[in-house]
Design a protein around this motif. Structure first.
Motif, PDB file in Angstrom:
ATOM      1  N   ALA A 163       2.022   4.660  -8.248  1.00  0.00           N
ATOM      2  CA  ALA A 163       2.111   5.418  -6.988  1.00  0.00           C
ATOM      3  C   ALA A 163       3.360   5.244  -6.448  1.00  0.00           C
ATOM      4  O   ALA A 163       4.342   4.280  -6.988  1.00  0.00           O
ATOM      5  N   CYS A 164       3.851   5.807  -5.430  1.00  0.00           N
ATOM      6  CA  CYS A 164       4.946   5.683  -4.561  1.00  0.00           C
ATOM      7  C   CYS A 164       4.891   5.328  -3.209  1.00  0.00           C
ATOM      8  O   CYS A 164       3.775   5.877  -2.947  1.00  0.00           O
ATOM      9  N   GLY A 165       5.541   4.875  -2.565  1.00  0.00           N
ATOM     10  CA  GLY A 165       5.692   4.263  -1.017  1.00  0.00           C
ATOM     11  C   GLY A 165       4.486   4.088  -0.710  1.00  0.00           C
ATOM     12  O   GLY A 165       3.492   3.080  -1.009  1.00  0.00           O
ATOM     13  N   ILE A 199      -2.218   7.098  -7.457  1.00  0.00           N
ATOM     14  CA  ILE A 199      -2.437   7.621  -6.049  1.00  0.00           C
ATOM     15  C   ILE A 199      -1.512   8.306  -5.274  1.00  0.00           C
ATOM     16  O   ILE A 199      -0.331   8.144  -5.415  1.00  0.00           O
ATOM     17  N   SER A 200      -1.887   9.678  -4.832  1.00  0.00           N
ATOM     18  CA  SER A 200      -0.858  10.448  -4.081  1.00  0.00           C
ATOM     19  C   SER A 200      -1.668  11.319  -3.047  1.00  0.00           C
ATOM     20  O   SER A 200      -2.640  11.885  -3.415  1.00  0.00           O
ATOM     21  N   GLN A 201      -1.088  11.172  -1.797  1.00  0.00           N
ATOM     22  CA  GLN A 201      -1.688  12.171  -0.921  1.00  0.00           C
ATOM     23  C   GLN A 201      -1.275  13.591  -1.284  1.00  0.00           C
ATOM     24  O   GLN A 201      -2.605  14.402  -1.368  1.00  0.00           O
ATOM     25  N   CYS A 231      -7.720   6.333   4.334  1.00  0.00           N
ATOM     26  CA  CYS A 231      -8.672   7.219   3.357  1.00  0.00           C
ATOM     27  C   CYS A 231      -8.407   6.712   1.956  1.00  0.00           C
ATOM     28  O   CYS A 231      -9.533   6.558   1.239  1.00  0.00           O
ATOM     29  N   GLN A 232      -7.348   6.335   1.383  1.00  0.00           N
ATOM     30  CA  GLN A 232      -7.041   6.021   0.149  1.00  0.00           C
ATOM     31  C   GLN A 232      -7.648   4.604   0.046  1.00  0.00           C
ATOM     32  O   GLN A 232      -8.462   4.080  -0.848  1.00  0.00           O
ATOM     33  N   LEU A 233      -7.534   3.831   1.046  1.00  0.00           N
ATOM     34  CA  LEU A 233      -8.145   2.396   1.030  1.00  0.00           C
ATOM     35  C   LEU A 233      -9.531   2.351   0.904  1.00  0.00           C
ATOM     36  O   LEU A 233     -10.268   1.776   0.119  1.00  0.00           O
TER      37      LEU A 233
HETATM   38  O1  M6R Z   1       2.367  12.301  -1.572  1.00  0.00           O
HETATM   39  P1  M6R Z   1       2.495  10.834  -2.019  1.00  0.00           P
HETATM   40  O2  M6R Z   1       1.333  10.127  -1.572  1.00  0.00           O
HETATM   41  O3  M6R Z   1       2.679  10.914  -3.447  1.00  0.00           O
HETATM   42  O4  M6R Z   1       3.502  10.335  -1.362  1.00  0.00           O
HETATM   43  C1  M6R Z   1       4.266   9.078  -1.714  1.00  0.00           C
HETATM   44  C2  M6R Z   1       5.298   8.615  -0.548  1.00  0.00           C
HETATM   45  O5  M6R Z   1       6.245   9.524  -0.828  1.00  0.00           O
HETATM   46  C3  M6R Z   1       4.810   8.753   0.643  1.00  0.00           C
HETATM   47  O6  M6R Z   1       3.693   7.924   0.881  1.00  0.00           O
HETATM   48  C4  M6R Z   1       6.063   8.083   1.491  1.00  0.00           C
HETATM   49  O7  M6R Z   1       6.013   6.517   1.496  1.00  0.00           O
HETATM   50  C5  M6R Z   1       5.572   8.194   3.016  1.00  0.00           C
HETATM   51  N1  M6R Z   1       6.468   8.990   3.762  1.00  0.00           N
HETATM   52  C6  M6R Z   1       5.135   6.823   3.739  1.00  0.00           C
HETATM   53  O8  M6R Z   1       4.810   6.954   4.965  1.00  0.00           O
END
Ligand code: M6R
Length: 364
Positions: free
Chosen positions: A55-57, A102-104, A162-164
């Motif tokens: 995942a990222c971030g 995992i990704s929002q 919510c991911q947690l």
């Molecule tokens: O949509 P995503 O969950 O994949 O995004 C990942 C990141 O770009 C994101 O969580 C970013 O680190 C946030 N701006 C952190 O608050």
């Protein structure tokens, strides 16, 4: 619509008791106190040799927290890496393995590329997304949905918790399938999760105190976040949040790493934020904090009420309610988010639209 809030970020932070509760009730059966996933796992959880996560971030931080749960509760080995490295590292993957993304947004370029790479390597794909119509949801064998609702603020808050919540349920489902918890232990852990929304609501009541501390924090040039266990990824998340919206330089460290370098930075100008739930590494964390105090560091301790007394050195304390340690990350996330938010607001920054950042990162 921001409702009565100044920013979407504030609104989203305050929505957490509700959306975390909603997400939990989707993956747990609260009437029987058992975990019950609304989908079939695409692999045999009992014999799965390892789980790969990318995942990222902030979504990556959620994965890192969960890696402790999968290993500790389900005795499932985890490999986890940020997607931008994972995709180009081209790791060999044994066929039939499980890849968890995992990704929002479900659209992040690097995470999507990792998904496609893993698929080509013969992995089953499980993704955790907040947008049901997203590309990642479409391309997965199973898409598990967080029920955070739309997240508008660029800084991820309610999507993270919510991911947690979902990851905790997943760890319990694996544990059950692998026989590492019995029915009694399952009921105990489900009860702990059931208490989380109420504990988050309690943590939100610390906001006026956090706001005062944020005034102080806004004058800092650098900030250090420390934690052990699941509080380590939370320290990383705290530092990311603060950097992202206040532009103050911050770093998160595993508390035990302090003496391997970062302690050289500690002086009376450096706020050190310590995340110390009462878990099996609580005492270890406290002794690291005493080392900070010996170098005149300014300590902000996020812990339970008696911790200040046990610490025995001067510290500002954000006292959270007593709780079982297993899923404390879901609750300790709240003061971390509030600190970043109020620091940014006090500095006159736009918490919802930080410079140089986009909500969804669809280019690598
Ligand atoms: O949509 P995503 O969950 O994949 O995004 C990942 C990141 O770009 C994101 O969580 C970013 O680190 C946030 N701006 C952190 O608050």
């Amino acid at each position: 619509d921001k409702g009565n809030y100044r920013h979407f970020m504030a609104k989203e932070i305050h929505e957490q008791p509700e959306v975390v509760g909603r997400t939990l009730s989707h993956f747990l059966d609260l009437s029987t106190g058992t975990v019950s996933l609304p989908f079939e796992l695409p692999v045999d959880a009992a014999t799965l040799p390892r789980l790969t996560i990318s995942a990222c971030g902030t979504a990556f931080m959620a994965g890192l927290v969960a890696s402790y749960w999968f290993e500790r509760i389900a005795r499932l080995p985890v490999e986890i890496e940020v997607a931008s490295e994972f995709r180009y590292r081209e790791p060999p993957m044994e066929k039939g393995g499980l890849m968890l993304l995992i990704s929002q947004s479900g659209e992040t370029a690097d995470t999507l590329a990792s998904l496609r790479y893993a698929k080509a390597q013969g992995q089953k794909i499980l993704s955790i997304v907040n947008v049901p119509t997203s590309t990642m949801a479409r391309e997965s064998d199973v898409a598990a949905l967080t029920l955070a609702g739309p997240e508008i603020g660029v800084a991820s808050t309610k999507a993270f918790t919510c991911q947690l919540a979902l990851l905790a349920c997943l760890a319990l489902a694996f544990a059950k399938a692998r026989g590492t918890i019995d029915a009694k232990e399952e009921a105990r852990l489900v009860a702990e999760l059931t208490a989380v929304p109420g504990l988050i609501a309690e943590a939100l009541k610390r906001e006026p105190q956090v706001e005062l501390l944020a005034r102080d924090l806004s004058k800092a040039r650098d900030v250090l976040y420390l934690g052990r266990g699941t509080s380590y990824p939370l320290a990383l998340e705290g530092a990311l949040k603060l950097k992202e919206i206040s532009y103050i330089h911050a770093e998160g460290y595993a508390a035990g790493e302090l003496k391997h370098g970062p302690i050289a930075l500690v002086d009376s100008d450096l706020p050190v934020i310590v995340l110390a739930p009462r878990d099996h590494v609580f005492e270890k964390t406290l002794s690291n904090v005493q080392e900070v105090a010996a170098r005149n560091g300014r300590i902000i301790l996020i812990s339970e009420p008696e911790a200040a007394h046990e610490l025995g050195v001067p510290a500002e304390v954000i006292a959270l309610p007593k709780m079982a340690p297993d899923f404390s990350a879901l609750v300790y996330a709240v003061p971390v988010q509030l600190l970043a938010y109020h620091t940014a607001v006090f500095m006159g920054k736009d918490a919802d639209q930080p410079r140089n950042l986009a909500k969804s990162v669809t280019v690598e």
